[in-house]
Design an enzyme around this catalytic site. Structure first.
Site, PDB file in Angstrom:
ATOM      1  N   ASP A   1       0.842  -1.198   0.000  1.00  0.00           N
ATOM      2  CA  ASP A   1       0.000   0.000   0.000  1.00  0.00           C
ATOM      3  C   ASP A   1       0.877   1.248   0.000  1.00  0.00           C
ATOM      4  O   ASP A   1       1.534   1.549   0.993  1.00  0.00           O
ATOM      5  CB  ASP A   1      -0.900  -0.017   1.237  1.00  0.00           C
ATOM      6  N   ASP A   2       0.918   1.950  -1.126  1.00  0.00           N
ATOM      7  CA  ASP A   2       1.692   3.198  -1.260  1.00  0.00           C
ATOM      8  C   ASP A   2       3.189   2.956  -1.332  1.00  0.00           C
ATOM      9  O   ASP A   2       3.972   3.805  -0.898  1.00  0.00           O
ATOM     10  CB  ASP A   2       1.430   4.169  -0.092  1.00  0.00           C
TER      11      ASP A   2
ATOM     12  N   CYS B   1      -5.375   4.860  -4.038  1.00  0.00           N
ATOM     13  CA  CYS B   1      -5.638   3.492  -3.573  1.00  0.00           C
ATOM     14  C   CYS B   1      -6.874   2.854  -4.180  1.00  0.00           C
ATOM     15  O   CYS B   1      -6.795   1.826  -4.858  1.00  0.00           O
ATOM     16  CB  CYS B   1      -5.769   3.482  -2.044  1.00  0.00           C
TER      17      CYS B   1
ATOM     18  N   ASP C   1      -0.173  -0.543  -5.080  1.00  0.00           N
ATOM     19  CA  ASP C   1      -1.301   0.091  -5.757  1.00  0.00           C
ATOM     20  C   ASP C   1      -0.920   1.414  -6.410  1.00  0.00           C
ATOM     21  O   ASP C   1      -1.478   1.788  -7.451  1.00  0.00           O
ATOM     22  CB  ASP C   1      -2.480   0.285  -4.801  1.00  0.00           C
ATOM     23  N   ASN C   2      -0.001   2.132  -5.836  1.00  0.00           N
ATOM     24  CA  ASN C   2       0.451   3.407  -6.405  1.00  0.00           C
ATOM     25  C   ASN C   2       1.787   3.774  -5.787  1.00  0.00           C
ATOM     26  O   ASN C   2       2.244   3.131  -4.841  1.00  0.00           O
ATOM     27  CB  ASN C   2      -0.567   4.529  -6.158  1.00  0.00           C
TER      28      ASN C   2
END
Length: 519
Positions: free
Chosen positions: A51-52, A88, A322-323
């Site tokens: 995540d991130d 997200c 995700d990013n």
């Protein structure tokens, strides 16, 4: 960051993070067999979604370097991996559906932005790739963060379990490490602040290992593991909270540079950044790395378990995020949501049957390509599935499939704002969000943009249009300006601008095969 076992001696080193982690861990635990499982048995699949996690700013760089002892077989590291939207919920929705945001219609992290909304659940979610895997008789397991609004009362509460999942252990809401609730097969399970019982990254690991131990060996399995790391609030496991004490956010590239000739949101940060802002960034950067050490443990234990149950050589493992993320680039504090490489480029590491060792591919792969690739591995006929992406199995394992590379693709984002002014920044007016001290805001309604990114043998360009009153345009030649410091819209050949504009128009309205065949 990485913790690895090195040969029989089990020497442990530290580095950073899971792409390199898979390189190292697999080397210590694999034989040199490319495919030892029975050919007739479908391959298993594991998707680990951080995540991130960035790739541009050191998110995948080991410290200290792994050196020449890293001898991983069975892996591919894809250096040009992009998200089609740097936030997200829309990004995760693209991963699940294989579709651009303009087709699955998840615009941002809010319920009104279609994040885990009833509209999403009745439409795209009902035919996301887990639905097809279950029809292929895969045993499916999910644990961790799903979508930001998942489990809230307005989004169906914890009783909603998306189609296709046999085992469901989904976080309610956004990333947390302690004091959260899970939907466990549709029933609420509350957790508090005990490290042993509740630390979410470790809980995901432990439950996935239990699933692997109890699964039926007659059918293939699919696991999607979505730890909170390295998302804010950056709560590391107790044993890792003193790691990386000398690490600072990188000061090169666009760090603390003026966002001149850029969209107005990039022109408003204080520059140079204050000493207190720099100290905040460095602390955030260290803590992000610390949280990822538990993800390293997750991968190590998964690989060992696969090896012990005889499934390692018949299992594809994907590691991605995700990013991306930024920490001080163009004097923006911490966040994502921007069109630049540090927010849209993300890590990708894959190992599995038929993949030649030590590959680094240059062709771009998108997060909308994960769903068709996973379905391709499972044996689904992709012509029967409504996806905008394409399988990249042919790039990883050319002997298994035929395929083509894409020369350009779409990145799109719908900005979020507040209808009233931020009390701390009344002079900026309404329409902004994610505001920090000194009235530096990371997002706004008119941070809505679409870009066409071109990467081929001749061009390495990005062309972006904003949906605002200025019709603002940004153009970058990343071959000569990799940090996107200069907007060359007034210098570039108008014929090139016209071509890029026409590509963008077509991509913004593409559906399915037309997203792959744009000329």
């Amino acid at each position: 960051m990485i913790r690895i076992g090195s040969g029989a001696a089990g020497v442990r080193q530290r580095g950073h993070l899971a792409a390199l982690m898979l390189l190292a861990l697999l080397s210590a635990l694999l034989t040199h067999c490319i495919r030892c499982a029975e050919p007739s048995k479908p391959s298993n699949i594991i998707l680990i979604l951080a995540d991130d996690q960035d790739v541009q700013l050191g998110g995948m760089v080991s410290s200290p370097p792994l050196g020449e002892n890293t001898q991983s077989e069975h892996h591919l590291y894809q250096s040009l991996r992009y998200t089609v939207t740097p936030l997200c919920c829309p990004s995760r929705s693209s991963i699940l559906t294989g579709q651009y945001p303009h087709n699955h219609e998840v615009r941002n992290n809010s319920l009104s932005g279609n994040c885990s909304s009833p509209q999403w659940q009745k439409g795209p979610e009902s035919v996301a790739f887990p639905f097809y895997l279950s029809k292929q008789k895969y045993q499916t397991f999910f644990a961790g963060k799903y979508l930001n609004q998942y489990g809230t009362k307005a989004a169906g509460d914890v009783s909603h379990v998306p189609p296709g999942w046999d085992q469901w252990h989904a976080l309610v809401g956004n990333s947390q490490y302690y004091n959260y609730s899970l939907s466990v097969n549709g029933k609420e399970e509350k957790h508090r602040d005990s490290y042993v019982e509740d630390y979410l990254t470790d809980l995901i690991t432990n439950r996935s290992l239990a699933f692997l131990e109890s699964r039926s060996p007659q059918h293939p399995f699919f696991l999607m593991l979505s730890p909170p790391a390295p998302h804010i609030p950056w709560t590391a496991a107790p044993k890792y909270q003193k790691e990386f004490s000398d690490v600072k956010a990188p000061r090169d590239g666009s760090f603390d540079k003026l966002g001149k000739d850029k969209h107005w949101l990039l022109r408003q940060p204080v520059n140079p950044m204050t000493a207190s802002s720099l100290a905040f960034l460095d602390n955030a950067y260290r803590k992000r790395w610390q949280t990822l050490l538990s993800v390293d443990d997750m991968v190590e234990l998964l690989v060992k378990k696969l090896n012990s149950i005889g499934e390692l050589n018949n299992t594809y493992i994907f590691y991605t995020s995700d990013n991306g993320y930024h920490t001080g680039q163009f004097s923006l504090p911490i966040d994502k949501r921007q069109l630049y490489e540090f927010d849209i480029r993300i890590p990708l590491m894959v190992r599995g049957p038929g993949i030649k060792p030590k590959q680094t591919l240059k062709a771009p792969v998108l997060n909308i390509d994960l769903a068709p690739t996973i379905l391709d591995i499972s044996g689904v006929n992709l012509s029967s599935v409504n996806v905008d992406g394409q399988s990249f199995l042919s790039q990883m394992a050319p002997s298994l499939r035929n395929g083509t590379e894409r020369p350009f693709f779409l990145v799109e984002y719908t900005g979020e704002g507040q209808p009233i002014s931020d009390p701390a920044c009344p002079r900026l007016g309404p329409g902004l969000s994610q505001c920090f001290p000194d009235c530096v805001c990371e997002d706004a309604y008119n941070n809505t943009y679409a870009c066409v990114r071109t990467i081929d043998g001749e061009q390495n360009l990005q062309y972006c249009e904003f949906a605002d009153s200025e019709s603002f345009v940004e153009v970058y030649d990343l071959a000569s300006d990799p940090h996107q410091l200069e907007n060359i819209v007034k210098k570039v050949d108008p014929a090139i601008l016209q071509v890029m504009n026409q590509r963008l128009i077509k991509l913004q309205s593409c559906v399915g095969v037309t997203c792959r065949d744009v000329k």
